[in-house]
Design an enzyme around this catalytic site. Structure first.
Site, PDB file in Angstrom:
ATOM      1  N   LYS A  69      88.787  36.603 -11.428  1.00 36.92           N
ATOM      2  CA  LYS A  69      88.506  35.553 -10.454  1.00 36.92           C
ATOM      3  C   LYS A  69      87.040  35.152 -10.612  1.00 36.92           C
ATOM      4  CE  LYS A  69      89.016  34.807  -5.430  1.00 36.92           C
ATOM      5  NZ  LYS A  69      89.448  35.426  -4.171  1.00 36.92           N
ATOM      6  N   SER A 144      93.083  32.846  -1.907  1.00 40.31           N
ATOM      7  CA  SER A 144      92.215  32.105  -2.778  1.00 40.31           C
ATOM      8  C   SER A 144      92.296  32.516  -4.252  1.00 40.31           C
ATOM      9  CB  SER A 144      90.756  32.276  -2.315  1.00 40.31           C
ATOM     10  OG  SER A 144      90.369  33.624  -2.347  1.00 40.31           O
ATOM     11  N   SER A 168      93.746  37.115   0.209  1.00 43.80           N
ATOM     12  CA  SER A 168      93.639  36.353  -1.037  1.00 43.80           C
ATOM     13  C   SER A 168      94.131  37.033  -2.292  1.00 43.80           C
ATOM     14  CB  SER A 168      92.191  35.926  -1.260  1.00 43.80           C
ATOM     15  OG  SER A 168      91.935  34.789  -0.487  1.00 43.80           O
TER      16      SER A 168
HETATM   17  N1  GLN Z   1      92.803  32.423   3.817  1.00 43.36           N
HETATM   18  C1  GLN Z   1      91.778  33.283   4.303  1.00 43.36           C
HETATM   19  C2  GLN Z   1      90.478  32.526   4.434  1.00 43.36           C
HETATM   20  O1  GLN Z   1      90.453  31.397   4.063  1.00 43.36           O
HETATM   21  C3  GLN Z   1      91.597  34.480   3.412  1.00 43.36           C
HETATM   22  C4  GLN Z   1      90.880  34.168   2.157  1.00 43.36           C
HETATM   23  C5  GLN Z   1      90.549  35.397   1.339  1.00 43.36           C
HETATM   24  O2  GLN Z   1      91.169  36.439   1.470  1.00 43.36           O
HETATM   25  N2  GLN Z   1      89.512  35.255   0.533  1.00 43.36           N
HETATM   26  O3  GLN Z   1      89.517  33.017   4.880  1.00 43.36           O
END
Ligand code: GLN
Length: 478
Positions: A69, A144, A168
């Site tokens: 990532k 994400s 994510s």
């Molecule tokens: N969807 C959640 C957020 O936008 C989690 C994102 C993540 O785990 N990085 O914060």
């Protein structure tokens, strides 16, 4: 069968038996990437233009390709967090998790797409455009860490790393039909992970079998002097060879979640999984998590935005990344750099985080949220006195169409209800594959008490034996 289709364990065995070489694996994966990337767009930066040197030819992962990532720092290789604000920044050091993989011989094929600074759950909030779900390219891969999940699902690489602040890793794993593991907070060093919500962020692996997750966890976990929140004294043997059983293990569903609507394939998957667990001798029970069900989403977003606004203060055009040279003064420079550099969702969260922590409101919002977080952690501790694991959905619905919910941020936040409580309490969570509904994969989640990571993955192995492993997705190839 092509080499890119083989899972990590099979590749390692084949390399050992000299059935094929690292160069052949590299070529096969590269060919697969060339075949699908136009449809999927998983990469931000490719590094597979030429075979990379293998840092440790005798390591466990010698010659195994992977992707990271793009919020994991890679020395000398552009790292963007999917934001314009980092420009062409090339970190001067490696994230510890990557350093460990590299030292075990893994080969980097590139840096993959994500929601900007890991804020989102579609992989559509990226300055580099959206990634597509390899099972159905009109749909989101989740986020994400959407690029990391899509790359494993499409057969680009046998495993990858992502990060999970509120779901994510688990949510894109479920949307793409692979396994994704969010370890206990502190199990994997966060050194070199670009911060979003530091008290919630955790690095973890994606793979096409649970056994492969275990192998990667055995490499990336452990104390790191560079991250004081990484664990010190626990022994975790992820690749032990004893046969495991879940006979007598208690596995609970959450009472309050019964009233929430789920897509039919997800509720069917829960029923099927419960039956498998019962047949294996587990005891199915129920736990009550009223504070989680009612307040976790608001609590998480208040804390995540507050931490994000602090963490993102450092991007000012002075130290690194994008800058402007012709500003009239420092204030204008900050304004222009941050206005251009950050995307809409990141800006919205920085503004919200600023308001939530502003001195006159801080007690009422930020401090209140930290108290609710404590209640949530206590609620889980009580629940894990009554059960060994909790079985629950990852998301209420299957992956949607790209762009479908872009206008409705709150709907997106609410869809994180099943994943984000895990981060608030620092727990481990496994997103596992249960089968397909049409061409779309259906995932579910196991969560457990802190440091139950080893036995959670063991339970995942048993579930995989019954539910079957995912296939490589077609990647939009006609
Ligand atoms: N969807 C959640 C957020 O936008 C989690 C994102 C993540 O785990 N990085 O914060």
């Amino acid at each position: 069968m092509e080499l890119y289709e083989l899972n990590l364990h099979i590749l390692i065995e084949g390399l050992k038996a000299k059935k094929f070489s690292p160069a052949e694996i590299f070529q096969s994966c590269k060919k697969r990437i060339d075949q699908c990337e136009e449809n999927i767009h998983a990469f931000i930066t490719r590094t597979d233009d030429k075979p990379q040197s293998i840092e440790n030819p005798n390591g466990l992962l010698a010659g195994i390709p992977t992707v990271l990532k793009d919020n994991l720092c890679t020395k000398g290789i552009r790292t963007t967090a999917a934001s314009k604000i980092l420009g062409n920044w090339k970190p001067p050091y490696n994230a510890t998790a990557w350093e460990k993989l590299r030292s075990a011989g893994a080969v980097l094929m590139g840096k993959v797409n994500m929601d900007e600074f890991a804020m989102g759950n579609t992989c559509g909030n990226s300055a580099f455009g959206p990634t597509h779900n390899p099972n159905d390219i009109s749909r989101v891969p989740g986020g994400s860490s959407g690029g990391s999940a899509a790359a494993v699902s499409a057969g680009y690489v046998p495993f990858s790393l992502g990060s999970d602040t509120g779901g994510s890793i688990r949510q894109p794993a479920s949307f793409c039909g692979v396994y994704g593991f969010k370890p206990t907070y502190g199990m994997v060093s966060r050194y070199g992970l670009i911060s979003y919500g530091s008290s919630l962020d955790q690095i973890g692996p994606f793979a096409r079998t649970v056994q492969d997750l275990q192998l990667i966890m055995s490499i990336i976990s452990g104390h790191d002097p560079m991250d004081s929140s990484s664990f010190r004294n626990k022994d975790h043997d992820f690749t032990h060879s004893e046969d495991v059983s879940i006979k007598g293990k208690r596995i609970a569903v959450v009472k309050e979640f019964r009233d929430f609507t789920l897509d039919a394939p997800i509720s069917d998957a829960i029923k099927r999984t419960i039956k498998i667990l019962e047949d294996e001798g587990a005891i199915i029970t129920e736990v009550s998590l009223p504070v989680v069900a009612k307040y976790a989403v608001a609590c998480y977003y208040a804390l995540a935005m507050s931490e994000a606004h602090t963490n993102l203060e450092r991007y000012d055009g002075v130290r690194l990344g994008y800058t402007v040279k012709d500003a009239a003064g420092i204030k204008e420079m900050f304004e222009r750099v941050r206005s251009y550099g950050f995307g809409a969702e990141v800006k919205a969260r920085i503004i919200a985080g600023t308001c939530l922590t502003e001195p006159s409101r801080c007690e009422e919002y930020y401090v209140a949220a930290t108290k609710v977080r404590t209640l949530i952690a206590q609620e889980f501790s009580r629940a894990f006195g009554e059960t060994d694991f909790i079985l629950q959905p990852v998301t209420p619905s299957l992956p949607g169409k790209i762009g479908e919910n872009d206008e409705d941020a709150l709907k997106g936040y609410e869809a994180d209800l099943y994943t984000l409580p895990v981060n608030l309490a620092g727990l481990p969570g496994l997103s596992f594959f249960t089968g397909y509904s049409g061409n779309l994969p259906v995932g579910l989640q196991l969560i457990g008490p802190r440091w139950s990571d080893v036995s959670m993955l063991d339970t995942g192995v048993i579930l995989e034996r019954h539910l079957g492993s995912p296939k490589i997705a077609n990647g939009g190839v006609k």
